[in-house]
Design an enzyme around this catalytic site. Sequence first.
Site, PDB file in Angstrom:
ATOM      1  N   ASP A 169      16.293 -14.243 -26.698  1.00 46.87           N
ATOM      2  CA  ASP A 169      16.315 -15.672 -27.059  1.00 46.87           C
ATOM      3  C   ASP A 169      17.078 -16.441 -26.458  1.00 46.87           C
ATOM      4  OD1 ASP A 169      15.402 -17.312 -29.083  1.00 46.87           O
ATOM      5  OD2 ASP A 169      16.679 -16.551 -30.721  1.00 46.87           O
TER       6      ASP A 169
ATOM      7  N   THR B  68      16.239  -3.749 -30.393  1.00 43.49           N
ATOM      8  CA  THR B  68      17.094  -2.626 -29.907  1.00 43.49           C
ATOM      9  C   THR B  68      18.288  -3.221 -29.237  1.00 43.49           C
ATOM     10  OG1 THR B  68      15.838  -2.596 -27.678  1.00 43.49           O
ATOM     11  CG2 THR B  68      14.971  -1.245 -29.359  1.00 43.49           C
TER      12      THR B  68
END
Length: 183
Positions: free
Chosen positions: A42, A132
């Site tokens: 992100d 993850t």
Amino acid sequence: MKNNESFLDGRVQIVVGDITQQDVTAIVNAANSSLLGGAGVDGAIHRNGGPQILKECQEIRETLYPDGLPTGEAVLTTGGNLPAKYVIHTVGPIYGHDLERESELLASCYRNSLLLAYQHHISSIAFPSISTGIYGYPKPEAAKIASTTIKQFLTTDQRFEEVRLVFFQQKDASTFLDYQEFE
Ligand code: AR6
């Protein structure tokens, strides 16, 4: 391990690299429900893509999702300064927070991202390994869920030319190859 592995007649490619540098039509962001940025994938997407992506995310929050994007859902913005034309933002489950629903929510991230791409006539897409990193999903389990969900989508929809799975590190790609269920 080889640098490149492929499945489903070459329509799925496994690569080691940076998701922000992929030359596909859309890349997927492992976002959070605020859609206002964070760390990991992100952070890299907003850093490299510039302010346009954040502006569009803010508009989505103001219009479609005032309470935030629910886990498992996906939305689309342009890619700003990235090589990819679009970014599809999805919110993965935080491992340990969603009781027994985690695997279904992670599958929804892949399925809803592919569906959104399909609706926008996008035929090449790159995914990071959603949940993850900071969200703590075990990589072997995530590999099974990602591969079975993508396989199911691609075998019913023939239009996708390339689904690229991008791993930041060689060892993560190796783990994926060990646990994937494409074949
Ligand atoms: N390119 C490809 N893969 C990457 C990159 C990159 N540039 N950077 C990290 N990875 P994460 P999450 C790998 O933490 O677990 C953010 O703060 C990384 O090694 O980005 O879904 C959001 O705002 C890992 O395997 O996503 C949320 O709050 C995988 O990408 C939260 O983190 C995903 O790691 C989302 O956590």
